[in-house]
Design a protein around this motif. Structure first.
Motif, PDB file in Angstrom:
ATOM      1  N   ARG A  75      -3.181  -2.913   4.788  1.00 23.61           N
ATOM      2  CA  ARG A  75      -2.414  -2.475   4.455  1.00 23.61           C
ATOM      3  C   ARG A  75      -0.632  -3.180   4.049  1.00 23.61           C
ATOM      4  NH1 ARG A  75       0.378   2.567   7.729  1.00 23.61           N
ATOM      5  NH2 ARG A  75       1.335   2.894   6.029  1.00 23.61           N
ATOM      6  N   VAL A  76      -0.870  -4.673   4.843  1.00 20.33           N
ATOM      7  CA  VAL A  76      -0.157  -6.512   4.014  1.00 20.33           C
ATOM      8  C   VAL A  76      -0.360  -6.538   3.323  1.00 20.33           C
ATOM      9  CG1 VAL A  76       0.334  -8.364   4.993  1.00 20.33           C
ATOM     10  CG2 VAL A  76       0.965  -6.404   6.780  1.00 20.33           C
TER      11      VAL A  76
ATOM     12  N   GLN B  88       0.731  -4.465   0.503  1.00 18.03           N
ATOM     13  CA  GLN B  88       1.718  -4.627  -0.173  1.00 18.03           C
ATOM     14  C   GLN B  88       2.556  -5.881  -0.509  1.00 18.03           C
ATOM     15  OE1 GLN B  88       4.148  -1.593   2.404  1.00 18.03           O
ATOM     16  NE2 GLN B  88       6.094  -1.747   1.311  1.00 18.03           N
ATOM     17  N   ALA B  89       1.744  -6.598   0.174  1.00 16.93           N
ATOM     18  CA  ALA B  89       2.764  -7.949  -0.589  1.00 16.93           C
ATOM     19  C   ALA B  89       1.369  -8.423  -1.461  1.00 16.93           C
ATOM     20  CB  ALA B  89       2.276  -9.181   0.827  1.00 16.93           C
TER      21      ALA B  89
END
Length: 91
Positions: free
Chosen positions: A9-10, A13-14
């Motif tokens: 997820r990081v 998202q990034a």
């Protein structure tokens, strides 16, 4: 959520590759761990504060023998949620 799911997820998202996100997450955890080991607090404004608390010595009971014993004082990690995190969880 597992660490692997968190890293995925990081990365999403990034806009990072999974390996880059893994390195970033591991580095952040390592910095928090080493700071706490040195007795320093880590404050992430709006998210929360990681700090070390002192737990005093206390009386306890050995579960095997039922014998009274003294549990030594120790240092433990603590987390206090920040206002933005509390607000996000409430909504």
């Amino acid at each position: 959520m597992t660490k692997s799911e968190f890293i995925d997820r990081v990365a999403a998202q990034a806009g990072l590759e999974r390996q880059q996100a893994l390195g970033a997450v591991d580095a952040a955890i390592a910095v928090i761990e080493s700071s706490l080991a040195d007795g320093q607090a880590v404050t992430l404004t709006g998210f929360g504060k990681f700090h070390v608390a002192q737990r005093g010595a206390r009386a306890g009971v050995n579960p095997r023998t039922g014998e009274a014993m003294v549990i030594d004082a120790t240092r433990i990690p603590r987390f206090t949620a920040g206002s933005a995190l509390k607000k996000a969880v409430r909504s």
